[in-house]
Design an enzyme around this catalytic site. Structure first.
Site, PDB file in Angstrom:
ATOM      1  N   GLU A 165      -9.363  11.467  -2.120  1.00 28.80           N
ATOM      2  CA  GLU A 165      -9.858  12.405  -1.099  1.00 28.80           C
ATOM      3  C   GLU A 165     -10.076  13.805  -1.659  1.00 28.80           C
ATOM      4  O   GLU A 165     -10.900  14.558  -1.143  1.00 28.80           O
ATOM      5  CB  GLU A 165      -8.915  12.442   0.119  1.00 28.80           C
ATOM      6  CG  GLU A 165      -7.533  13.044  -0.090  1.00 28.80           C
ATOM      7  CD  GLU A 165      -6.502  12.074  -0.641  1.00 28.80           C
ATOM      8  OE1 GLU A 165      -6.888  11.035  -1.194  1.00 28.80           O
ATOM      9  OE2 GLU A 165      -5.289  12.371  -0.530  1.00 28.80           O
ATOM     10  N   CYS A 212      -1.906   6.230  -2.833  1.00 28.42           N
ATOM     11  CA  CYS A 212      -0.630   6.665  -3.375  1.00 28.42           C
ATOM     12  C   CYS A 212       0.525   5.904  -2.714  1.00 28.42           C
ATOM     13  O   CYS A 212       0.714   4.733  -2.997  1.00 28.42           O
ATOM     14  CB  CYS A 212      -0.505   8.185  -3.262  1.00 28.42           C
ATOM     15  SG  CYS A 212       0.583   8.867  -4.519  1.00 28.42           S
ATOM     16  N   HIS A 240      -5.312  10.299  -5.618  1.00 24.80           N
ATOM     17  CA  HIS A 240      -5.813  10.759  -4.311  1.00 24.80           C
ATOM     18  C   HIS A 240      -7.320  10.988  -4.368  1.00 24.80           C
ATOM     19  O   HIS A 240      -7.760  12.089  -4.681  1.00 24.80           O
ATOM     20  CB  HIS A 240      -5.110  12.058  -3.918  1.00 24.80           C
ATOM     21  CG  HIS A 240      -3.674  11.868  -3.588  1.00 24.80           C
ATOM     22  ND1 HIS A 240      -3.222  11.655  -2.306  1.00 24.80           N
ATOM     23  CD2 HIS A 240      -2.585  11.812  -4.385  1.00 24.80           C
ATOM     24  CE1 HIS A 240      -1.916  11.493  -2.323  1.00 24.80           C
ATOM     25  NE2 HIS A 240      -1.501  11.590  -3.576  1.00 24.80           N
TER      26      HIS A 240
HETATM   27  N1  GLN Z   1       6.349   9.263  -2.520  1.00 19.93           N
HETATM   28  C1  GLN Z   1       5.506   8.572  -3.431  1.00 19.93           C
HETATM   29  C2  GLN Z   1       5.702   9.026  -4.866  1.00 19.93           C
HETATM   30  O1  GLN Z   1       6.245  10.062  -5.101  1.00 19.93           O
HETATM   31  C3  GLN Z   1       4.052   8.720  -3.050  1.00 19.93           C
HETATM   32  C4  GLN Z   1       3.535  10.094  -3.221  1.00 19.93           C
HETATM   33  C5  GLN Z   1       2.233  10.309  -2.521  1.00 19.93           C
HETATM   34  O2  GLN Z   1       1.817   9.511  -1.707  1.00 19.93           O
HETATM   35  N2  GLN Z   1       1.589  11.412  -2.803  1.00 19.93           N
HETATM   36  O3  GLN Z   1       5.269   8.358  -5.765  1.00 19.93           O
END
Ligand code: GLN
Length: 542
Positions: free
Chosen positions: A514, A386, A512
């Site tokens: 994970e 992300c 994600h």
């Molecule tokens: N801050 C970034 C976004 O909003 C990444 C978000 C995250 O890593 N969950 O896209």
């Protein structure tokens, strides 16, 4: 439906969630269909707006629910997908009661904790468990017995036993058995007091699980049995073990399934643990060791990254290697920048791989970018999740494409080179709660890429939680300079995965992975990182 309530006494952090997941796992491995509910007595409607540093990681479900990290334990132990209704908070209950009051559903009555709030809790528990199609529902009551805010939930549990019948609802109480003095005496008084507290609200526990550093002595069990009014065979020792995955076996060997079976008159077969035991055995006997740096913002509280930690455990058991996580707090650009970078460089030199996890806000981003640069320049395996993916693209734009001030507009809204930008649909969003691009989304993986090698299929589904993305207007330019975007969203616009073919393992993903890692099915991107780290280590020492 049979309900098993799990409460906690004395103090928090006793592993109620692990106890509940373990009992659930034993029942599931005995052929029953099991689900779980986590009750959190705070006023937030969900965990989405809570700081991970205070409360641990925000877990994301398929339906986009942003929930307590315990739901992750249930999904992993029970091998099920839960929906956000399975996390009941005081906020959700009150919101629903107040909405009903405004609609006039209470027909002029004075709306009170008893019966209205308590009824709402009971109905929610019944509705959610019935909707899951399970035979047994584990209900973990967050907080500690005696807390003011847990009261309505305990009262609801007590009433539910009356409503559903004593044979359909049972109570498991987890407590602490401290060891005092040089002779190491196990003390039962805190347990006695917390059970007294529970009984004062009308709940008699059926089973007591005592958390202790050492196995509970026979005399300790007898004393708890006598003072807390439960048979000795219903007092369980939950002493320290190497891994939480050993807890189901620990409880099984003391007769947990038999006690639950008798108490709830369940018809079930023997508990089949071969595959689980095999997994636990593999976790405990790694042949090799790799060090992976986790460069993040909340490394002081390991619970902030619990699913990453779990995903490494799953990969580690399957790859037959111990993954040692080196927690690195991403340095901040400031007076000590040079010194801090040097320190991080030294730490990273001793590692075999780097993970930059998700995150929000500018703090630590420059440090994370430097960690990514280190990994890329040294061909050290790297996975960016992300925010980690977004920063990998920023790093590349700055240091390879020569766009020195490249950034994400999250951190520099006026950057000349906005290689990461806000998702168009997010521009209209004003409220913070539950408004990101959330939950399971399909992505399509391109054949012939490293990502395809890891997933082994074109169509995948992974969980998301973000507002920003790789800027579609920049994708072609970044691609021309070397990145391969190996997976895209269903609409073909959002870049879901990227990789640098000139490196052995330099991968990023917008989702994600994970959250979907499972003990016997480790998340492919974590598994890939661990395998690449093993390879890196081998080439380094030969
Ligand atoms: N801050 C970034 C976004 O909003 C990444 C978000 C995250 O890593 N969950 O896209």
């Amino acid at each position: 439906m049979k309900y098993i309530f799990i409460s906690g006494g004395v103090l928090s952090g006793l592993g109620k969630g692990i106890t509940a997941s373990s009992i659930g796992l034993l029942l599931k491995h005995s052929g029953l269909n099991v689900t779980a509910i986590k009750v959190d007595p705070y006023l937030n409607c969900d965990a989405g707006t809570m700081n991970p540093y205070e409360h641990g990681e925000v877990f994301v479900l398929h339906d986009g629910g942003e929930v307590d990290l315990d739901l992750g334990n249930y999904e992993r132990f029970l091998d099920i997908y839960l929906s956000s209704d399975h996390n009941i908070t005081t906020g959700k209950i009150y919101r629903s009661v107040i909405e009903k009051e405004r609609r006039g559903d209470y027909l002029g009555k004075t709306v009170q904790i008893i019966p209205h709030v308590v009824n709402e809790i009971k109905e929610t528990i019944k509705k959610v468990s019935a909707g899951s199609g399970a035979q047994v529902c584990m209900v973990e009551l967050g907080g500690t017995v005696g807390d003011i805010e847990s009261m309505p939930f305990l009262e609801a549990a007590r009433q539910l036993q009356m409503d559903e019948g004593i044979g359909n609802v049972m109570f498991v109480h987890t407590t602490l058995v401290p060891i005092m003095g040089v002779v190491g005496e196990q003390k039962t008084k805190p347990t006695q007091h917390s059970v007294k507290e529970l009984r004062s609200i009308g709940i008699q526990p059926d089973i007591i699980v005592g958390r202790c550093q050492e196995p509970l002595d026979g005399s300790t069990k007898s004393k708890i049995s006598l003072f807390c009014n439960v048979p000795v065979s219903s007092v369980f020792s939950a002493h320290d073990v190497g891994t939480v995955y050993s807890v189901p076996r620990l409880l099984l060997d003391q007769g947990m399934t038999d006690r639950v079976k008798e108490r709830l008159s369940l018809s079930m077969g023997p508990t089949e643990m071969t595959k689980w035991d095999d997994f636990v055995e593999r976790i405990g006997s790694p042949k090799d060791n790799v060090k992976i740096a986790l460069v993040g913002k909340y490394t002081g509280l390991k619970d902030s990254y619990i699913s990453h930690y779990k995903a490494f455990e799953h990969s580690s058991a399957n790859a037959g290697v111990n993954v040692e996580i080196i927690w690195i707090d991403a340095p901040e650009k400031g007076k000590e920048w040079g010194k801090e970078l040097q320190k991080m460089g030294e730490q990273l030199s001793g590692c075999d791989g780097v993970l930059v996890p998700g995150g929000f806000g500018a703090r630590g981003t420059e440090g994370k970018i430097e960690a990514i640069r280190f990994a890329r320049e040294n061909d050290m395996p790297f996975l960016g999740i992300c925010l980690g993916f977004q920063l990998a693209v920023v790093e590349y734009a700055r240091n390879v494409m020569g766009l020195e001030s490249a950034n994400s507009t999250e951190f520099d809204p006026d950057t000349r080179y906005p290689v990461v930008d806000i998702l168009p649909e997010q521009l209209r969003v004003t409220q913070k709660g539950a408004t990101m691009r959330l939950g399971a989304q399909k992505a399509f993986v391109s054949e012939g890429t490293q990502a395809y090698g890891l997933y082994g299929r074109i169509e995948i589904e992974e969980r998301h939680r973000h507002r920003f993305e790789i800027n579609p207007e920049w994708v072609d330019r970044i691609r021309e300079k070397g990145w391969v975007f190996s997976a895209v969203s269903e609409d073909g616009i959002k870049m879901e995965m990227g990789e640098l073919p000139c490196n052995r393992y330099h991968l990023g993903c917008q989702f994600h992975p994970e959250f979907l890692s499972h003990p016997r099915r480790p998340a492919p991107l974590f598994y890939g990182l661990v395998k690449a780290a093993m390879e890196y280590r081998r080439t380094r020492y030969t």
